[in-house]
Design a protein around this motif. Structure first.
Motif: not given
Ligand code: UDP
Ligand code: MG
Length: 311
Positions: A84-88, A114-119, A158-165
């Protein structure tokens, strides 16, 4: 306004931590100055967690709460919030304040670079010696077996970009490990160092058994190497056993039959028996997984979503 950042927090019996977490998290998010949302998943808590979360959702338009029908585990809780998340930019966080919310801007900056996954790598990890050693072992074996390069699998900040999610949302896996899953979809993963604190209140929600289950999920969910390794081991032990039998046969002709060696044989037999049982266990693990997937049961059951958008 669609949020730019989604914060995802699984909650299981975290009554003493919720308010404290929120009072630290909320100002940090406001400080960033972009529209945001905070999604809590109540993973079937038995204490007043849900009540407190519902109150937060009622008081703040940015907060939403996914109410689970029971305890489906941390990773399913995150999955449900992802859906249900909508964020970028989507950021996961533990509810027990082990991951300082103050580190969030660093993660956001890393995604913006520019990182799409940040650990994250935990600096001065505040856990028991046993947990740390277990964790180190798991990190090493998992890296070897799955080939997924990550320094610290356990840290959920951790952070993820929308595409990955979006890709994660397309996977219907029911026992999974989100950081590893995300890593398989990442095109430009990055890692940053963050502070780590002791659990603020309450006890770890991971029992020894749950921890073992999680590691099995990680290992078998992302590779078939254990299976292949085992087959290889089986072939090798068989060759060894045949050679040994031949040796005994030759020995019988030269020195005669052995009697004292009976117990050595017992030992050897138990050795093979051990390997066999271990192998059955591994095969069972995969079979069990296939069974779980083919049943196509819902991975989790959401009773209700509380908060602005759906009410
Ligand atoms: N958690 C959950 N469901 C569970 C177990 C844990 O939602 O079945 C949540 C828990 O509330 C916390 C996070 O997952 O926000 C991490 O759990 P915990 O701190 O107990 O794990 P540890 O830090 O000991 O690895
Ligand atoms: Mg914790």
């Amino acid at each position: 306004m669609t949020p730019y950042i989604s914060i995802v927090i699984p909650v299981y019996n975290e009554e003493p931590n919720i308010q404290r977490l929120f009072t630290r998290l909320y100002p940090v998010m406001q400080e960033i100055g972009k529209p945001f949302e905070i999604i809590f998943t109540d993973d079937g808590s038995h204490d007043r967690s849900l009540e407190m979360l519902k109150k937060l959702a009622a008081d703040h338009s940015e907060v939403r709460v996914v109410e689970f029908n029971g305890n489906f585990g941390q990773h399913m809780a995150i999955m449900a919030a992802f859906e249900i998340s909508r964020g970028e930019i989507i950021i996961t966080l533990d509810a027990d304040l082990q991951n300082p919310p103050e580190e969030i801007p660093k993660l956001v900056a890393a995604v913006e670079r520019g990182h799409d996954v940040v650990g994250t790598i935990r600096q001065q990890r505040q856990d028991s010696f046993f947990r740390k050693t277990a964790s180190r072992l798991v990190n090493i074996t998992t890296r070897k077996i799955t080939g997924i390069k990550m320094s610290d699998y356990g840290c959920m900040l951790r952070a993820y970009h929308r595409n990955v999610v979006e890709n994660i949302n397309r996977c219907g896996e029911s026992s999974t490990f989100i950081p590893a899953l995300a890593q398989t979809f990442a095109s430009n993963p990055g890692e940053i160092a963050v502070a780590h604190a002791e659990r603020s209140e309450g006890e770890s929600k991971y029992s020894f058994y749950k921890l073992i289950r999680l590691n099995f999920d990680l290992m078998t969910g992302f590779s078939v190497v254990p299976l292949q390794l085992f087959a290889l081991m089986g072939i090798m032990t068989s060759i060894f056993a045949i050679t040994f039998a031949l040796f005994l046969l030759v020995r019988r002709f030269i020195v005669g039959a052995e009697v004292e060696g009976v117990f050595t044989l017992f030992a050897i037999m138990f050795f093979f028996l051990g390997i066999t049982i271990f192998g059955i266990g591994i095969v069972g693990e995969y079979v069990g997984r296939i069974y779980q997937e083919v049943r196509r049961r819902p991975r989790y059951v959401v009773r209700k979503v509380h908060g602005a958008v759906n009410e």
